[in-house]
Write an enzyme that holds these catalytic residues in place. Structure first.
Site, PDB file in Angstrom:
ATOM      1  N   HIS A   1      36.916  35.698  36.800  1.00 37.39           N
ATOM      2  CA  HIS A   1      36.494  36.095  35.473  1.00 37.39           C
ATOM      3  C   HIS A   1      36.466  37.603  35.297  1.00 37.39           C
ATOM      4  O   HIS A   1      35.812  38.126  34.404  1.00 37.39           O
ATOM      5  CB  HIS A   1      35.128  35.486  35.144  1.00 37.39           C
ATOM      6  N   GLY A   2      37.120  38.300  36.223  1.00 38.67           N
ATOM      7  CA  GLY A   2      37.321  39.724  36.031  1.00 38.67           C
ATOM      8  C   GLY A   2      36.141  40.632  36.329  1.00 38.67           C
ATOM      9  O   GLY A   2      36.026  41.703  35.740  1.00 38.67           O
TER      10      GLY A   2
END
Lengths: 258, 184, 426
Positions: B149-150
């Protein structure tokens, strides 16, 4: 009506008991009945005697462990014998455990830690059998639960190395034991007076060592007995109160019907 | 006699209170029994003794050169060991802590400045961030980058961007020698 | 009371009940359900069996979370449950002893049915569903016993699956199929685990059918006569709910005694020795609740009409359950309760002793007197059901039945005078 029914129930129960007695007699023919011992863990309030377990562990460590493993025991379990965390670490460190593979892909030996299982004397059953005249010494961590008669049997066996009666042919390489089925046991008499020096000064007679090591082995096969007995007493007290209350409630409610 | 509606029974008996008391006690007993029975079952699902006793992990740091990273397993989880360069330590120490989402100084997070030891599990939803292997995307702060999710971590394993709420956790560990540590 | 209860229900409950009449059904089947007023404590065992089944499923599910169904790991995983899992020992002992308790309850429940003629019209299907529950319970218990993978587990599995080899021609093929190999092994353990998890839910479904059949005509009672009117019955709640709860408490005392103070009394020490396919224990005994069938199996040591003893033993052992299934048609007497059957009453107790004798035979090595007792007891078992029961119905003179339950319980005057209250109000 009720008394006759009750009489019948008693008759049936008596019959069943009779059958049980016949059964016990038929079983008793081969080996003498096991002498009943006093164990600290007997009865509903019974708990393991920690001093006896520590002595028993010493007997196991210095004598039994030469041939018998306790594969379901971990060093960390020994805290139940009354050892402190540091003592357990120290005991563990006296043994070597296999770990790995390391970065070179090799298994290696290192001092054991509390989280390790207590290592046995042989790498596998075949090796154990070869080193012991073809019969692998059984694992000891469940031995008390895995034998008819439990602690009394193991105790009797350890004390049962008597001279063979006249006319009894002991198989070559075996030993006569009064309590072993068919009397020919592969294990030589393991205990002798003074074989270990107990740290607490207890005199190391054969019956004393046997009693202590059986206490240790009983714990090894059923480590949660103390908790079981403790909780059991509470459950019983609770249920007895429950029976009383519910019986009173039942009487009260049914009063209108009778 | 056989008229058994509750009202009639109540009126027929003067000791209503005793009956109610009995019912209440019986009900309370039942509730306690259920509670006391449910707990052992629930508790079987908690970590067992063998799980809690899970072993410590010893790591030999000698082969890890400056600038290299090593992953070891501890309690079944990856632990990231980063032999940081002076530049990396410098950037980690120059950050304005007040600006951080999970304010922590670099000094709080290491035992020796050269060695950063963190649990390699993203504090967002448990993925393992990239950055351990050469060629991995380490994200703009030179630390780790979680591909799920970065989330982006810096050279001190602190969260700098993305959805993760907290810094990479520091496991309990100690230096047992100059170049060996024991985790756990 | 019933209406008060319904009226006090929240609006949400009423809204749901209008669309899904679950509460109304519960109200009808568990609350108002008219029950004979004269049920004795022998009638506690039905609900007790239901509760025990739930206990078995719950303990079983939690054990399944820790157990590993693999031949190399099963034994150790059970020991891990006993030693390391929090309250694992309690869970396992409750499950293992619970099986014994469940069977004890089932057998008492069934003997009660036999004594009071609960299987007679119109309750034949109720009885047959009950026998089906017993058969499923036996299968479940057998497969569960294999799971710890001790010596008794392994050899029980070997012996019992080998029963099927008695079937002519295809027998050996069936056994290999059951094993999934050439001996009992890893595949056998895996499938037994899967089925052991599945079967209790099938039992649960059959229990539901059993209850539907029960509620069609209501419970039988010690007098064995039908409820003729509202004066004969009382609502299930609170009368029988409180009686069942009291019974449950007493039962739990016995159950707790085994779990906490004699957890291995009913088991075999050999099952604490890991399974060893190379060595059979000296004396293989099934769990106590299977001993009578085992005794019948071993009692057939001769062939009849060219059918080999092995096959006959299997037929007779399974036949004992089949005989139970058709009891409603074997018993030709129209009177249900033994209280009014002077001869059957005694034969019933002879049957009880006969079954206990079979149990004793099953527990002992088949030598000498044990074999003879086993053969006589087996013969008598079948004679009881196939000859005595049908013949007795024709020749026995029953004692006169009371005019109604109320008349018998309250005395004739009260029975007649009793107003029709309990039914009238619901």
């Amino acid at each position: 009506m009720w008394p006759t029914r009750l009489a019948k129930l008693v008759a049936v129960a008596a019959g069943a008991l009779g059958l049980l007695l016949i059964q016990q007699q038929s079983q008793a023919q081969e080996t003498p009945p096991l002498p009943q011992q006093q164990w600290s863990f007997d009865g509903i309030f019974g708990t393991y005697d920690k001093a006896a377990m520590q002595r028993g562990f010493q007997v196991y460590k210095q004598i039994c462990s030469a041939c018998h493993a306790v594969k379901h025991l971990y060093f960390r379990d020994l805290a139940a014998l009354g050892y402190t965390e540091d003592q357990v670490k120290a005991i563990a460190a006296t043994d070597q455990c296999t770990d790995g593979p390391n970065d070179q892909g090799q298994m290696y030996q290192r001092p054991c830690r509390p989280s390790d299982p207590i290592p046995g004397p042989f790498p596998n059953d075949k090796a154990a059998a070869v080193a012991n005249g073809g019969v692998a010494p059984p694992d000891q961590s469940l031995i008390v639960k895995a034998r008819d008669g439990g602690p009394d049997y193991v105790y009797a066996l350890l004390n049962g190395f008597t001279p063979a009666p006249k006319g009894f042919q002991v198989v070559s390489g075996k030993y006569y034991n009064e309590y072993f089925p068919a009397h020919n046991i592969s294990m030589p008499p393991p205990l002798s007076d003074g074989a270990v020096a107990f740290a607490d000064g207890t005199k190391a007679t054969v019956p004393q060592m046997a009693h202590d090591v059986v206490t240790f082995l009983a714990w090894a096969s059923e480590p949660n007995l103390d908790a079981r007995h403790r909780i059991g007493v509470r459950v019983f007290l609770f249920l007895i109160v429950g029976v009383g209350i519910f019986y009173a409630a039942k009487r009260k409610i049914w009063a209108a019907v009778h | 006699m056989a008229d058994l509606t509750d009202e009639n029974i109540r009126h027929a008996h003067s000791d209503t209170t005793r009956r109610d008391f009995l019912m209440l006690t019986a009900g309370a007993l039942g509730a306690v029994a259920v509670g006391a029975t449910v707990w052992p079952f629930i508790d079987t699902m908690n970590p067992a003794r063998d799980t809690l006793a899970a072993s410590t992990t010893e790591v030999d740091l000698t082969p890890v050169a400056v600038g290299q990273r090593l992953t070891v397993a501890w309690r079944g989880k990856p632990v990231f060991i980063d032999h940081r360069t002076t530049a990396e330590i410098k950037t980690a120490r120059e950050v304005d802590i007040a600006q951080l989402r999970d304010p922590q100084s670099d000094a709080e997070r290491v035992k020796k400045p050269g060695w950063l030891v963190v649990v390699g599990v993203c504090t967002h939803l448990g993925c393992i961030p990239l950055g351990q292997k050469t060629g991995d995307d380490r994200g703009p702060f030179g630390g780790w980058f979680c591909p799920c999710h970065g989330s982006i971590y810096d050279t001190s394993g602190r969260i700098r961007q993305g959805p993760a709420p907290a810094n990479l956790a520091v496991p309990p560990y100690e230096f047992t020698g100059n170049a060996t540590i024991r985790i756990g | 009371m019933a209406d008060v209860h319904r009226g006090s229900g929240s609006r949400i409950i009423r809204w749901i009940d209008h669309r899904l009449p679950f509460m109304a059904m519960m109200q009808h089947e568990l609350y108002d359900y008219p029950t004979p007023r004269n049920l004795s404590y022998w009638w506690n065992f039905g609900s007790l069996a239901g509760i025990m089944l739930v206990i078995m499923i719950v303990t079983g599910v939690f054990l399944a979370m820790q157990y590993t169904p693999s031949a190399s790991l099963a034994f150790d995983s059970v020991e891990r449950i006993m030693r390391d899992v929090n309250y694992g020992w309690l869970n396992r002992y409750a499950h293992a002893n619970g099986a014994s308790m469940f069977f004890a309850i089932l057998y008492i429940h069934m003997f009660r049915g036999l004594y009071y003629g609960s299987y007679k019209a119109p309750r034949e299907l109720l009885w047959m569903l009950g026998v089906l529950i017993l058969v499923l319970a036996i299968a479940t218990a057998f497969m569960g016993y294999v799971l710890p993978w001790g010596q008794m587990s392994y050899w029980a599995a070997t012996v019992i699956t080998s029963l099927f080899s008695a079937i002519p021609l295809i027998g050996q093929g069936i056994v290999t199929f059951l094993w999934g190999g050439f001996t009992v092994g890893d595949p056998t353990l895996h499938r037994f685990y899967a089925l052991h998890y599945l079967l209790p839910f099938i039992i649960l479904a059959v229990v539901l059918l059993h209850l539907i059949a029960l509620h069609r005509f209501g419970s039988n009672n010690p007098l064995g006569i039908d409820m003729k009117g509202p004066q004969d019955s009382i609502p299930f709640h609170p009368y029988y709910t409180i009686k069942d709860l009291f019974g449950l408490c007493v039962f739990l005392l016995i159950y707790a005694f085994f779990v906490f103070y004699a957890p291995n009394f009913l088991g075999s020490p050999d099952n604490y020795i890991p399974a060893n396919p190379m060595q059979t224990p000296n004396h293989i005994v099934p769990e106590w609740y299977l001993l009578p069938y085992y005794a019948i199996l071993r009692s057939i040591t001769f062939s009849i009409l060219g059918i080999p003893a092995k096959l006959l033993g299997v037929i007779f052992a399974f036949g004992s359950l089949f005989v139970l299934l058709i009891v409603p048609w074997l018993d030709t007497s129209s009177v249900r309760s033994s209280q009014f059957r002077p001869i059957y009453k005694w034969l019933f107790w002879v049957l009880v002793i006969d079954v206990l004798a079979l149990g004793w035979v099953g527990a002992n090595p088949p030598q000498g007197i044990v074999v003879t007792v086993g053969q006589i007891a087996t013969l008598y078992f079948y004679v009881h059901f196939l000859i005595l029961l049908p013949v007795l119905g024709k020749i026995e003179r029953p004692r006169p039945l009371p005019s109604s339950i109320a008349a018998a319980v309250l005395g004739d005057a009260a029975g007649v005078a009793a107003p029709a209250a309990p039914m009238g109000r619901s």
